[in-house]
Design an enzyme around this catalytic site. Sequence first.
Site, PDB file in Angstrom:
ATOM      1  N   ASP A 130      21.023  62.183  62.982  1.00 48.23           N
ATOM      2  CA  ASP A 130      20.105  61.230  62.340  1.00 48.23           C
ATOM      3  C   ASP A 130      19.526  60.196  63.296  1.00 48.23           C
ATOM      4  OD1 ASP A 130      20.019  62.160  59.672  1.00 48.23           O
ATOM      5  OD2 ASP A 130      22.051  61.416  59.350  1.00 48.23           O
ATOM      6  N   ASP A 135      16.148  67.820  56.325  1.00 51.60           N
ATOM      7  CA  ASP A 135      15.949  66.419  56.719  1.00 51.60           C
ATOM      8  C   ASP A 135      15.817  66.270  58.239  1.00 51.60           C
ATOM      9  OD1 ASP A 135      17.604  67.101  54.526  1.00 51.60           O
ATOM     10  OD2 ASP A 135      18.278  65.051  54.253  1.00 51.60           O
TER      11      ASP A 135
HETATM   12  N1  GLY Z   1      18.912  62.529  54.883  1.00 54.16           N
HETATM   13  C1  GLY Z   1      19.720  62.325  53.735  1.00 54.16           C
HETATM   14  C2  GLY Z   1      18.965  62.118  52.487  1.00 54.16           C
HETATM   15  O1  GLY Z   1      17.788  62.332  52.400  1.00 54.16           O
HETATM   16  O2  GLY Z   1      19.597  61.739  51.523  1.00 54.16           O
END
Ligand code: GLY
Length: 406
Positions: A127, A185
Site C-alpha cells: 500500500d 486495489d
Molecule cells: N484497499 C482496501 C480497500 O479498498 O478497502
Amino acid sequence: MHILRKTYLAALLLVALVAVSCSSTRSQEEPAHTEAGLLDTIDRNLELAVAQYKVLRDNLPADRFPKTYYPDRNEYEFSGSEWWVSGFYPGTLLMLYQETGDTAMLAEAKRIMKVLEKEKNNTRTHDLGFMMYDSFGELYEMEPDEQTKQILLQSAESLASRYEPTVGAIKSWDSKEGDYLVIIDNMMNLELLYWASRVTGDPKYADIATTHANTTMANHFRPDYSTFHVLNYNKTTGDVQEKKTAQGYADDSAWSRGQAWGLYGYTATYRDTDDKKYLEQARRIADYILSQPNLPADKIPYWDYDAPDIPDAPRDASAAAIMASALLELSAYVDGDEAKRYVSTAETILRTLSGDEYLAKPGTNGGFLLEHSVGHLPAGTEVDVPLTYADFYFVEAMQRYKELKK
Ligand code: GLY
C-alpha cells in the site's frame, strides 16, 4: 493522485484572479443544477472541509492517523502509520491547503508526515502508493526538495521489493505458505513506481509497474470487464490458483470499490505510459460500471453491485468519490459524447455527495467530510461510516472538477 498537479504552481498564482472573477461573475448564488452552481457548491464544500479537518486534527492523538468515526457512540477509530490509509489524511490536508491557502492545513500535514515518514522502509505492505505517494508525492509536487524525493524513492524501493518476476506482479498481502495474493486495489500503487522511474531515469520501477498492470489486465477481469477482488497465484509457476473476494459479497460478485480502483488504476496507468491499451481498459471498466442496472440514479453505488438486499443494502460513498475522480480524469482522454457522459456522471456524484444525505453538518461526523461509506462489510467493520479515503477522493474530485472547468 491529483492529475493536474503539474499546473499547480500556475494555478496557485491564478487563485486570487479566479476568486475575483468568480465573485464578480458569480456574485449571486447559481442554481445548483448548473455548472456554475456546482462550482459554488464545491467552494462551500472546501471551506466546510477545512473547518471539519480542524475538528479532526483537534481530536487526533499525536502519533495516530484517522480511520473512521462512529457517530452513534461518538467514538473514533485511529491507526498507526503502518495502516494502508495513513497517507489520506495528510494528502487531504495538502489539497485543502492548495485550494484555500489555509496554512493550518499545511502545518498539520507536515506534522503528521513526520510520523508517516518511517513507512518508507516498510516492505510488509503493497500500500505504499496510497500511503506515501498521496502524501509525500503531493508535497513534492508543491515543494520539490531533496529530502521528500529521497523518502519517495525509498518508498518505491520498498514497494518494488514485493515484486515477483515469475508471477509478474507485486504481492499485495502476505499470507500462508503457497499463497501469492494480488488484489485489484494494488493498481493504485503503481503511480509511485512510474514517478520513481521518471525522477531517476532507471526504468526498473516502471517496468515492474507495467508488468503488474499487464498481469492484472490478463487475469483479474471477467469478460464483462468487472473485476475479481483477490487473485491467488502460484509463486513457482505464475499460474492463477484462485479467484475470490475478501471485501465483496461473493467471489463472483462485483465489489463496488474494487471496480472503482480498477477504473482509477488503469486511467492513471494510461497517463503514466501513454499506452492506449490501458485507456481502452479504463473505458471498458467505465462502461461496465455505468451500465449496471443496480447503479442508482444518484450514482452512489451500493457497497457491492450484486449485494442481495439491494435496494436496502448500504451505499458506499468512498466508491462513488473514487469513481468521480477517475471519470473526470478519463474524460480528458476521450472525445464527444463519451467525455460528456463521464463528466456528467461525475457531476451527479459530486452533487449527491454535496447534499444533506452525505455531506456532514458543520462540527458533526467527528470532523470527517462525508458520511455513509463501507470499509469491510463481510467482516462487519466500518459499515455506513465516514472513511478517510472517501474524503480524500471527494476533495480530489472537486479539485479536478475546478481545474477542468477553469
Ligand atoms: N484497499 C482496501 C480497500 O479498498 O478497502
